[in-house]
Design a protein around this motif. Structure first.
Motif, short mmCIF file in Angstrom:
data_model
loop_
_atom_site.label_atom_id
_atom_site.label_comp_id
_atom_site.label_asym_id
_atom_site.label_seq_id
_atom_site.Cartn_x
_atom_site.Cartn_y
_atom_site.Cartn_z
N SER A 1 0.84 -1.19 0.00
CA SER A 1 0.00 0.00 0.00
C SER A 1 0.88 1.25 0.00
O SER A 1 1.72 1.43 0.88
N LEU A 2 0.69 2.09 -0.99
CA LEU A 2 1.47 3.31 -1.09
C LEU A 2 0.98 4.36 -0.11
O LEU A 2 -0.21 4.43 0.21
N HIS A 3 1.91 5.20 0.35
CA HIS A 3 1.54 6.31 1.22
C HIS A 3 0.93 7.42 0.37
O HIS A 3 1.49 7.83 -0.65
N ILE A 4 -0.23 7.91 0.79
CA ILE A 4 -0.91 8.98 0.07
C ILE A 4 -1.51 9.95 1.07
O ILE A 4 -2.07 9.54 2.08
N GLU A 5 -1.37 11.24 0.80
CA GLU A 5 -1.95 12.28 1.63
C GLU A 5 -2.92 13.08 0.79
O GLU A 5 -2.62 13.43 -0.35
N SER A 6 -4.09 13.37 1.34
CA SER A 6 -5.12 14.09 0.59
C SER A 6 -5.42 15.42 1.25
O SER A 6 -5.45 15.54 2.47
N HIS B 1 -8.50 24.67 -5.27
CA HIS B 1 -9.19 24.33 -6.52
C HIS B 1 -9.45 22.84 -6.69
O HIS B 1 -10.33 22.45 -7.47
N PHE B 2 -8.66 22.01 -6.00
CA PHE B 2 -8.71 20.57 -6.24
C PHE B 2 -8.79 19.78 -4.93
O PHE B 2 -8.47 20.27 -3.85
N HIS B 3 -9.23 18.54 -5.07
CA HIS B 3 -9.05 17.55 -4.02
C HIS B 3 -7.73 16.86 -4.33
O HIS B 3 -7.65 16.02 -5.24
N LEU B 4 -6.68 17.22 -3.61
CA LEU B 4 -5.32 16.77 -3.91
C LEU B 4 -5.04 15.39 -3.32
O LEU B 4 -5.45 15.08 -2.21
N HIS B 5 -4.25 14.62 -4.07
CA HIS B 5 -3.78 13.32 -3.60
C HIS B 5 -2.28 13.26 -3.89
O HIS B 5 -1.87 13.13 -5.05
N LEU B 6 -1.46 13.38 -2.85
CA LEU B 6 -0.01 13.38 -2.99
C LEU B 6 0.52 11.98 -2.68
O LEU B 6 0.35 11.48 -1.57
N VAL B 7 1.17 11.39 -3.67
CA VAL B 7 1.57 9.98 -3.58
C VAL B 7 3.08 9.87 -3.43
O VAL B 7 3.85 10.54 -4.13
N ASP B 8 3.52 8.99 -2.52
CA ASP B 8 4.93 8.58 -2.45
C ASP B 8 5.08 7.32 -3.28
O ASP B 8 4.43 6.30 -3.02
N LEU B 9 5.92 7.36 -4.30
CA LEU B 9 6.15 6.20 -5.14
C LEU B 9 6.83 5.08 -4.33
O LEU B 9 7.41 5.35 -3.27
N PRO B 10 6.78 3.85 -4.79
CA PRO B 10 7.36 2.73 -4.04
C PRO B 10 8.81 2.97 -3.63
O PRO B 10 9.64 3.35 -4.47
N MET C 1 5.60 -0.25 -11.87
CA MET C 1 5.36 0.90 -10.99
C MET C 1 3.97 1.51 -11.20
O MET C 1 3.29 1.85 -10.23
N PRO C 2 3.50 1.68 -12.44
CA PRO C 2 2.14 2.22 -12.61
C PRO C 2 1.06 1.34 -11.99
O PRO C 2 0.02 1.84 -11.58
N GLU C 3 1.30 0.04 -11.92
CA GLU C 3 0.32 -0.87 -11.32
C GLU C 3 0.07 -0.53 -9.86
O GLU C 3 -1.07 -0.52 -9.40
N SER C 4 1.15 -0.23 -9.14
CA SER C 4 1.00 0.09 -7.72
C SER C 4 0.28 1.42 -7.53
O SER C 4 -0.50 1.58 -6.58
N VAL C 5 0.50 2.37 -8.44
CA VAL C 5 -0.17 3.67 -8.34
C VAL C 5 -1.64 3.52 -8.74
O VAL C 5 -2.52 4.16 -8.15
N ALA C 6 -1.92 2.69 -9.72
CA ALA C 6 -3.30 2.52 -10.21
C ALA C 6 -4.23 2.05 -9.10
O ALA C 6 -5.42 2.38 -9.11
N ARG C 7 -3.71 1.31 -8.14
CA ARG C 7 -4.55 0.78 -7.07
C ARG C 7 -5.12 1.87 -6.18
O ARG C 7 -6.15 1.66 -5.53
N ILE C 8 -4.48 3.03 -6.14
CA ILE C 8 -4.94 4.10 -5.25
C ILE C 8 -5.53 5.29 -6.02
O ILE C 8 -5.85 6.31 -5.42
N LEU C 9 -5.70 5.16 -7.31
CA LEU C 9 -6.26 6.26 -8.10
C LEU C 9 -7.74 6.46 -7.79
O LEU C 9 -8.49 5.49 -7.68
N PRO C 10 -8.20 7.72 -7.68
CA PRO C 10 -9.64 7.98 -7.56
C PRO C 10 -10.36 7.55 -8.84
O PRO C 10 -9.73 7.32 -9.88
N VAL D 1 -4.09 13.44 -13.53
CA VAL D 1 -2.81 12.96 -13.02
C VAL D 1 -1.71 13.89 -13.50
O VAL D 1 -1.56 14.14 -14.71
N CYS D 2 -0.95 14.42 -12.55
CA CYS D 2 0.16 15.33 -12.83
C CYS D 2 1.45 14.65 -12.40
O CYS D 2 1.63 14.33 -11.22
N GLY D 3 2.35 14.41 -13.34
CA GLY D 3 3.61 13.74 -13.03
C GLY D 3 4.80 14.59 -13.39
O GLY D 3 4.84 15.22 -14.45
N TRP D 4 5.77 14.60 -12.50
CA TRP D 4 7.01 15.37 -12.70
C TRP D 4 8.15 14.40 -13.05
O TRP D 4 8.42 13.45 -12.32
#
Length: 259
Positions: free
Chosen positions: A2-7, A39-48, A68-77, A82-85
């Motif tokens: 389970s990835l760490h996510i802050e909203s 403006h948004f309901h933010l979801h800040l994710v720590d990658l594995p 790696m995208p598989e682990s992120v997909a599990r916690i997507l609303p 999706v904004c990626g840097w």
């Protein structure tokens, strides 16, 4: 795993998922977090293996852009932007392709579809340079990371302030897992999503710095032309971290994308 996510932010606003770059963590978005939360309901994710997220070292495929995208997909609303840097942008591209019903729009920040040079791709880093970086990382992690952070702000108009923000963010959480760092470098060495861009149907915002020395600006221009529905914001006197050095332009672009 389970990835760490802050909203944060208004529950009634669009969901915005922020994915950080290699060796960093979601705290890097703190400088723009509160303003985006208006403006948004933010979801800040720590990658594995980064920040507070556990590593998935037992997975032999963790060093590929498939896992790696598989682990992120599990916690997507269910519905989100999706904004990626940087590396997070490559993951965002994969998510847009795999989860078109959930990923409604895409923002690619300092992203390149192919990180290293190839015979048919001039706008990448020399493979030997990236391999040397990986070797130096094992020998002297602290010094190598300092150099990496300096590279991220090179060419920017206020590099000292941006560098200070990056250093502060990195120090707020534990060092990334060694295996996760190696996996991320392996992704950068091997991934090439150029042929996949034509299949992205979502609206895309591309934000890039004109003086980015990590991901070439011409890569962003090329990517903008390949995408079906894309807007490019090229920021003058800007390096690899535009959300830190040019927060006003970054926030304005993301807000306009949501409309």
């Amino acid at each position: 795993m389970s990835l760490h996510i802050e909203s944060f932010g208004a529950g009634c606003g669009p969901n915005l998922v922020l994915l950080h770059g290699w060796a960093m963590h979601s705290g890097v978005w703190r400088g723009v977090r509160d303003r985006l939360a208006r403006h948004f309901h933010l979801h800040l994710v720590d990658l594995p293996g980064h920040g507070f997220s556990p590593a998935c070292t037992s997975d032999s495929q963790v060093g590929t852009l498939d896992r790696m995208p598989e682990s992120v997909a599990r916690i997507l609303p269910e519905s989100c932007i999706v904004c990626g840097w940087s590396l997070g942008g490559e993951i965002a591209i994969e998510l847009a392709l795999r989860e078109p019903m959930r990923v409604k729009k895409l923002a690619l920040i300092s992203t390149t579809p192919c990180f290293v040079k190839r015979e048919d791709w001039l706008w990448g880093m020399e493979t030997s340079m990236l391999q040397l970086f990986a070797q130096n990382l094992k020998r002297d992690y602290a010094t190598t990371m300092k150099r990496f952070l300096t590279l991220q702000v090179s060419g920017g108009s206020d590099s000292s302030s941006t560098l200070s923000q990056l250093r502060k963010s990195l120090a707020e959480r534990r060092d990334p897992d060694e295996a996760a760092l190696e996996a991320g470098l392996q992704i950068l060495l091997t991934s090439d999503v150029r042929e996949k861009l034509k299949y992205i149907e979502q609206p895309v915002l591309v934000i890039h710095g004109e003086h980015d020395v990590i991901t070439h600006p011409d890569a962003a221009k090329w990517m903008n032309k390949q995408l079906r529905e894309s807007k490019l914001i090229m920021l003058p006197r800007c390096g690899h971290a535009p959300f830190l050095s040019h927060p006003d332009q970054f926030i304005k672009g993301i807000v306009q994308l949501s409309r």
